[in-house]
Motif scaffolding. Structure first.
Motif, PDB file in Angstrom:
ATOM      1  N   ILE A 161       0.836  -1.197   0.000  1.00 22.29           N
ATOM      2  CA  ILE A 161       0.000   0.000   0.000  1.00 22.29           C
ATOM      3  C   ILE A 161       0.873   1.250   0.000  1.00 22.29           C
ATOM      4  O   ILE A 161       0.591   2.226  -0.692  1.00 22.29           O
ATOM      5  N   ARG A 162       1.973   1.186   0.762  1.00 23.14           N
ATOM      6  CA  ARG A 162       2.882   2.329   0.802  1.00 23.14           C
ATOM      7  C   ARG A 162       3.401   2.657  -0.603  1.00 23.14           C
ATOM      8  O   ARG A 162       3.407   3.819  -1.021  1.00 23.14           O
ATOM      9  N   THR A 163       3.800   1.605  -1.331  1.00 24.91           N
ATOM     10  CA  THR A 163       4.311   1.826  -2.684  1.00 24.91           C
ATOM     11  C   THR A 163       3.270   2.521  -3.545  1.00 24.91           C
ATOM     12  O   THR A 163       3.575   3.460  -4.280  1.00 24.91           O
ATOM     13  N   GLN A 164       2.031   2.045  -3.416  1.00 25.42           N
ATOM     14  CA  GLN A 164       0.943   2.633  -4.198  1.00 25.42           C
ATOM     15  C   GLN A 164       0.753   4.112  -3.844  1.00 25.42           C
ATOM     16  O   GLN A 164       0.669   4.973  -4.719  1.00 25.42           O
ATOM     17  N   VAL A 165       0.725   4.391  -2.522  1.00 26.93           N
ATOM     18  CA  VAL A 165       0.514   5.780  -2.092  1.00 26.93           C
ATOM     19  C   VAL A 165       1.670   6.664  -2.541  1.00 26.93           C
ATOM     20  O   VAL A 165       1.473   7.801  -2.964  1.00 26.93           O
ATOM     21  N   LEU A 166       2.888   6.117  -2.473  1.00 26.08           N
ATOM     22  CA  LEU A 166       4.052   6.880  -2.915  1.00 26.08           C
ATOM     23  C   LEU A 166       3.873   7.352  -4.352  1.00 26.08           C
ATOM     24  O   LEU A 166       4.176   8.496  -4.684  1.00 26.08           O
ATOM     25  N   SER A 167       3.349   6.458  -5.208  1.00 24.63           N
ATOM     26  CA  SER A 167       3.196   6.856  -6.607  1.00 24.63           C
ATOM     27  C   SER A 167       2.018   7.805  -6.772  1.00 24.63           C
ATOM     28  O   SER A 167       2.053   8.714  -7.584  1.00 24.63           O
ATOM     29  N   LEU A 168       0.961   7.611  -5.966  1.00 22.91           N
ATOM     30  CA  LEU A 168      -0.191   8.517  -6.050  1.00 22.91           C
ATOM     31  C   LEU A 168       0.213   9.933  -5.639  1.00 22.91           C
ATOM     32  O   LEU A 168      -0.268  10.924  -6.181  1.00 22.91           O
ATOM     33  N   ARG A 169       1.101   9.984  -4.644  1.00 26.73           N
ATOM     34  CA  ARG A 169       1.548  11.257  -4.091  1.00 26.73           C
ATOM     35  C   ARG A 169       2.196  12.117  -5.171  1.00 26.73           C
ATOM     36  O   ARG A 169       2.129  13.348  -5.127  1.00 26.73           O
ATOM     37  N   GLU A 170       2.817  11.460  -6.154  1.00 24.18           N
ATOM     38  CA  GLU A 170       3.533  12.201  -7.199  1.00 24.18           C
ATOM     39  C   GLU A 170       2.630  12.575  -8.362  1.00 24.18           C
ATOM     40  O   GLU A 170       3.061  13.270  -9.272  1.00 24.18           O
ATOM     41  N   ARG A 171       1.381  12.065  -8.371  1.00 18.72           N
ATOM     42  CA  ARG A 171       0.513  12.359  -9.514  1.00 18.72           C
ATOM     43  C   ARG A 171       0.019  13.810  -9.472  1.00 18.72           C
ATOM     44  O   ARG A 171      -0.035  14.423  -8.406  1.00 18.72           O
ATOM     45  N   LYS A 172      -0.423  14.250 -10.630  1.00 23.80           N
ATOM     46  CA  LYS A 172      -0.872  15.648 -10.739  1.00 23.80           C
ATOM     47  C   LYS A 172      -2.065  15.944  -9.850  1.00 23.80           C
ATOM     48  O   LYS A 172      -2.161  17.001  -9.239  1.00 23.80           O
ATOM     49  N   PHE A 173      -3.015  14.979  -9.776  1.00 25.44           N
ATOM     50  CA  PHE A 173      -4.253  15.303  -9.055  1.00 25.44           C
ATOM     51  C   PHE A 173      -4.005  15.568  -7.575  1.00 25.44           C
ATOM     52  O   PHE A 173      -4.721  16.325  -6.933  1.00 25.44           O
ATOM     53  N   THR A 174      -2.938  14.944  -7.026  1.00 24.08           N
ATOM     54  CA  THR A 174      -2.601  15.219  -5.633  1.00 24.08           C
ATOM     55  C   THR A 174      -2.222  16.683  -5.468  1.00 24.08           C
ATOM     56  O   THR A 174      -2.715  17.375  -4.584  1.00 24.08           O
ATOM     57  N   ILE A 175      -1.356  17.134  -6.391  1.00 18.52           N
ATOM     58  CA  ILE A 175      -0.889  18.519  -6.310  1.00 18.52           C
ATOM     59  C   ILE A 175      -2.059  19.474  -6.500  1.00 18.52           C
ATOM     60  O   ILE A 175      -2.231  20.442  -5.757  1.00 18.52           O
ATOM     61  N   THR A 176      -2.914  19.160  -7.503  1.00 19.76           N
ATOM     62  CA  THR A 176      -4.100  19.989  -7.736  1.00 19.76           C
ATOM     63  C   THR A 176      -4.947  20.062  -6.476  1.00 19.76           C
ATOM     64  O   THR A 176      -5.386  21.141  -6.059  1.00 19.76           O
ATOM     65  N   ALA A 177      -5.152  18.888  -5.852  1.00 21.34           N
ATOM     66  CA  ALA A 177      -6.005  18.835  -4.666  1.00 21.34           C
ATOM     67  C   ALA A 177      -5.406  19.661  -3.541  1.00 21.34           C
ATOM     68  O   ALA A 177      -6.110  20.427  -2.866  1.00 21.34           O
ATOM     69  N   ILE A 178      -4.085  19.531  -3.367  1.00 19.30           N
ATOM     70  CA  ILE A 178      -3.448  20.269  -2.271  1.00 19.30           C
ATOM     71  C   ILE A 178      -3.554  21.763  -2.515  1.00 19.30           C
ATOM     72  O   ILE A 178      -3.917  22.542  -1.637  1.00 19.30           O
ATOM     73  N   PHE A 179      -3.285  22.176  -3.783  1.00 19.99           N
ATOM     74  CA  PHE A 179      -3.315  23.610  -4.077  1.00 19.99           C
ATOM     75  C   PHE A 179      -4.717  24.177  -4.029  1.00 19.99           C
ATOM     76  O   PHE A 179      -4.904  25.349  -3.717  1.00 19.99           O
ATOM     77  N   SER A 180      -5.732  23.346  -4.332  1.00 19.77           N
ATOM     78  CA  SER A 180      -7.094  23.882  -4.255  1.00 19.77           C
ATOM     79  C   SER A 180      -7.617  23.789  -2.829  1.00 19.77           C
ATOM     80  O   SER A 180      -8.807  23.986  -2.579  1.00 19.77           O
ATOM     81  N   GLY A 181      -6.718  23.459  -1.897  1.00 20.62           N
ATOM     82  CA  GLY A 181      -7.069  23.566  -0.479  1.00 20.62           C
ATOM     83  C   GLY A 181      -7.863  22.403   0.062  1.00 20.62           C
ATOM     84  O   GLY A 181      -8.561  22.533   1.063  1.00 20.62           O
ATOM     85  N   GLU A 182      -7.740  21.236  -0.581  1.00 23.25           N
ATOM     86  CA  GLU A 182      -8.502  20.108  -0.054  1.00 23.25           C
ATOM     87  C   GLU A 182      -7.848  19.576   1.212  1.00 23.25           C
ATOM     88  O   GLU A 182      -6.619  19.510   1.318  1.00 23.25           O
ATOM     89  N   ASN A 183      -8.706  19.202   2.140  1.00 27.61           N
ATOM     90  CA  ASN A 183      -8.298  18.615   3.399  1.00 27.61           C
ATOM     91  C   ASN A 183      -7.534  17.306   3.147  1.00 27.61           C
ATOM     92  O   ASN A 183      -7.885  16.538   2.253  1.00 27.61           O
ATOM     93  N   THR A 184      -6.498  17.045   3.941  1.00 27.42           N
ATOM     94  CA  THR A 184      -5.701  15.818   3.751  1.00 27.42           C
ATOM     95  C   THR A 184      -6.564  14.567   3.879  1.00 27.42           C
ATOM     96  O   THR A 184      -6.448  13.617   3.111  1.00 27.42           O
ATOM     97  N   TRP A 185      -7.454  14.597   4.886  1.00 27.86           N
ATOM     98  CA  TRP A 185      -8.297  13.408   5.093  1.00 27.86           C
ATOM     99  C   TRP A 185      -9.205  13.164   3.904  1.00 27.86           C
ATOM    100  O   TRP A 185      -9.391  12.042   3.478  1.00 27.86           O
ATOM    101  N   ASP A 186      -9.770  14.285   3.353  1.00 29.15           N
ATOM    102  CA  ASP A 186     -10.640  14.135   2.181  1.00 29.15           C
ATOM    103  C   ASP A 186      -9.859  13.578   1.013  1.00 29.15           C
ATOM    104  O   ASP A 186     -10.333  12.696   0.286  1.00 29.15           O
ATOM    105  N   LEU A 187      -8.623  14.065   0.871  1.00 28.61           N
ATOM    106  CA  LEU A 187      -7.786  13.600  -0.226  1.00 28.61           C
ATOM    107  C   LEU A 187      -7.564  12.091  -0.096  1.00 28.61           C
ATOM    108  O   LEU A 187      -7.722  11.332  -1.056  1.00 28.61           O
TER     109      LEU A 187
END
Lengths: 286, 344
Positions: A161-187
């Motif tokens: 699961i860690r490996t999967q999350v590591l790769s998700l963390r680098e995807r664009k949608f993560t960055i978009t979500a963080i910059f648009s102010g989404e809560n970590t838990w929601d993400l």
């Protein structure tokens, strides 16, 4: 979500022989386990039926040397084993998901500590530890055993699961979500969970295979609560009371057949789902 | 070359220190665990057994008896005194008497069972590894052949079944239904162990089923493992390049594909040899084979501290030296790993 699962299931069913075979075996097994709820007998009682009768109309699988109807006994055993396997799997999935997501998302020192923890758990020799634990607590019921096994059953999957999350963390949608102010838990719960769930499901089955195998091994040594019918204890009593020497073949045959069917079908399901999730992992040949 | 030797000795020294450290920690833990299990003091158990047998013991005689037993068993004094005494005796090669079958020394009990376990397990581990690895390597290259598919299907069918059930099925079919092989023991009762042909034949006949069960399971696992490893290698650039260079197929298979996958397989083998002792319990119980596994299990069940410690010690030493062996062998198989430890 549920329609997506349905489409995936029908597609797998049509395309993958392994998936088809596993469902065709597994579904009747589950129905057989559910029947246990309607049994006329109590699961733990014995000597309610004539002993050592071969299969007949009134006792389809025969009866054993302890005066139990093997048909109902197998039904109880299957139910208890499946419930046991699910308990271990669900509990260890929770730990694996928490550790895996935190390690993958946080990274850095947290990640290193958690991965070190995982690796330490991986190298522990579980079998001797369990025998010792069993000696420490002279009476360990099935639920406690499930908790103990769950405690040892998470590290490999946490790494996955860690490996999967590591790769998700680098995807664009993560960055978009963080910059648009989404809560970590929601993400994590809205976006990541959907990506993690297939792995969680596949590893659930694999974990069940592992814990059920352990249950059988421990039962054979007489280390589980022997009065509760499970796949392991049913086999234990047949061996213990010399079913083969006395020629009561049905006493040992039915447990063995059910165990082989259960394990084979779960394994086929696991393999076909893993292939589906991650086609690149397929073995390639020239 | 002198430089190489220096590096090798330094490497060996570091590995040896780690190896002994592992043994030290392992011994300490195995010393502590049985002593921390409540209600398993062997002196108490012996007294209780006497009382249960119906012997009348006046309370004032129980205490001296318990003390005498503790002294006999080497359990008097504080934990630390016991610990140091244990190490002293251990270095002399004395593991103390077994509590359950007093006064037979633990060393005698272990040396009686060890040959059976080592013979059975070392043999089957090596045989299944060699066959599985070779077939797996060839199969990764010739994936479409019929025998590959049959063998793969067989390995996959055997894989999910718990070892115990698999062994039991073999036992039922061959020992009870077909009656080709005996159902238990290591040799015919009544034959005196010697190098006569009857004895050897009897040993082979009794060991065949347990060996078969271990070889089938092990071979399937090694086969699948090697196939996965090697089929990854067959798609690497250097193999494709070797093809375009028109290098002989057998050379590519041997020197390019198999050799690359070898380090992982070899590590696996060594790790497996290390787990010989805990892995053998089930085999020996199913086939009623008089090896270390059975001995360990009865020792645990009877809270026989000294025997448990003796067996665990064997197992720890085996694991530690198996790891050491791999560490020393790996650089020969994989030139990327060097004795210097860094990229040389």
């Amino acid at each position: 979500m549920s329609t997506a699962i349905l489409t995936v299931t029908t597609r797998l069913f049509r395309r993958d022989v392994r998936f088809r075979v596993s469902l065709i075996i597994l579904i009747p097994l589950i129905i057989f386990a559910v029947i246990a709820l309607f049994s006329p007998y109590d699961a733990r009682s014995s000597y309610y039926a004539p002993i050592n009768r071969p299969p007949s109309l009134s006792h389809p699988f025969g009866t054993n040397g302890r005066g139990q109807d093997l048909f109902w006994l197998m039904s109880f055993a299957l139910k208890n084993s499946l419930v046991f396997g699910l308990q271990v799997a669900l509990l260890s999935r929770v730990i694996a998901m928490i550790v895996g997501v935190i390690a993958g998302y946080k990274g850095g020192v947290t990640d290193q500590i958690l991965i070190f923890l995982c690796d330490s758990f991986i190298v522990l020799p579980i079998f001797p530890i369990l025998i010792f634990l069993r000696l420490l607590t002279r009476e360990m019921d099935l639920a406690t055993l499930a908790v103990v096994l769950a405690f040892f059953g998470w590290p490999w999957d946490a790494r996955l699961i860690r490996t999967q999350v590591l790769s998700l963390r680098e995807r664009k949608f993560t960055i978009t979500a963080i910059f648009s102010g989404e809560n970590t838990w929601d993400l994590i719960f809205r976006e990541y969970l959907l990506h993690i769930l297939p792995i969680v499901f596949a590893t659930t089955i694999n974990n069940m295979l592992w814990s059920l195998g352990f249950e059988i091994t421990l039962s054979v040594l007489g280390l589980t609560p022997l009065d509760i019918p499970t796949m392991g204890t049913v086999t234990y009593w047949a061996i213990q009371q010399q079913a083969m020497v006395m020629g009561i073949w049905w006493w040992i045959l039915f447990p063995v057949i059910f165990i082989i069917l259960l394990f084979t079908s779960l394994y086929l399901l696991f393999v076909s789902i893993t292939d589906f999730i991650n086609p690149r992992e397929r073995v390639l040949t020239r | 070359m002198g430089g190489f030797l220096k590096f090798f000795i330094r490497y060996l020294g570091a590995r040896l220190i780690v190896c002994f450290l592992v043994i030290f920690v392992g011994v300490t833990i195995t010393f502590l665990i049985p002593r921390l299990i409540p209600g398993s003091n062997p002196a108490e158990i012996a007294v209780r057994r006497l009382q249960m047998a119906g012997a009348y013991l006046p309370p004032e005689s129980v205490e001296p008896m318990r003390e005498a037993l503790l002294k006999l068993y080497g359990l008097e004094g504080s934990m630390i005194e016991q610990y140091f005494r244990y190490w002293r005796e251990l270095l002399k090669g004395n593991l103390g008497p077994s509590f359950a079958s007093f006064p037979t020394p633990v060393v005698v009990l272990i040396s009686r069972s060890l040959p059976w376990t080592v013979g059975l397990l070392a043999l089957t581990a090596v045989v299944s590894w060699v066959i599985g690895t070779l077939l797996g390597g060839v199969a990764s290259y010739r994936g479409k052949r019929l025998w590959v598919r049959v063998f793969e299907m067989f390995s996959n069918a055997v894989r999910p079944i718990p070892y115990y059930i698999f062994a039991l099925t073999l036992l039922i079919i061959f020992a009870y239904v077909l009656r080709w092989f005996p159902a238990g023991g290591a040799f015919q009762v009544g034959i005196v162990p010697s190098f006569s042909s009857t004895f050897v034949k009897s040993v082979i006949k009794h060991g065949f089923l347990p060996a078969l069960s271990l070889i089938i399971i092990g071979m399937g696992a090694w086969f699948l493992n090697m196939r996965n490893l090697a089929s990854g290698v067959t798609h690497e650039d250097f193999v494709i390049f070797a093809h375009q260079m028109k290098i002989k197929e057998s050379t590519i298979l041997k020197n390019y594909v198999m050799k690359t996958a070898m380090p992982a397989q070899l590590t696996g083998l060594a790790l497996q040899l290390g787990t010989v002792f805990s892995g053998t319990i089930i085999t020996e119980i199913v086939f009623n084979y008089p090896g270390l596994g059975t001995l360990a299990f009865t020792a645990i069940m009877q809270s026989d501290y000294n025997l448990i410690m003796g067996i665990t010690l064997c197992s720890i030493v085996a694991v530690a030296f198996a790891t050491l062996l791999v560490d020393l062998l790996l650089p020969f198989v994989d030139p990327r790993i060097q004795y210097t430890g860094g990229a040389g």
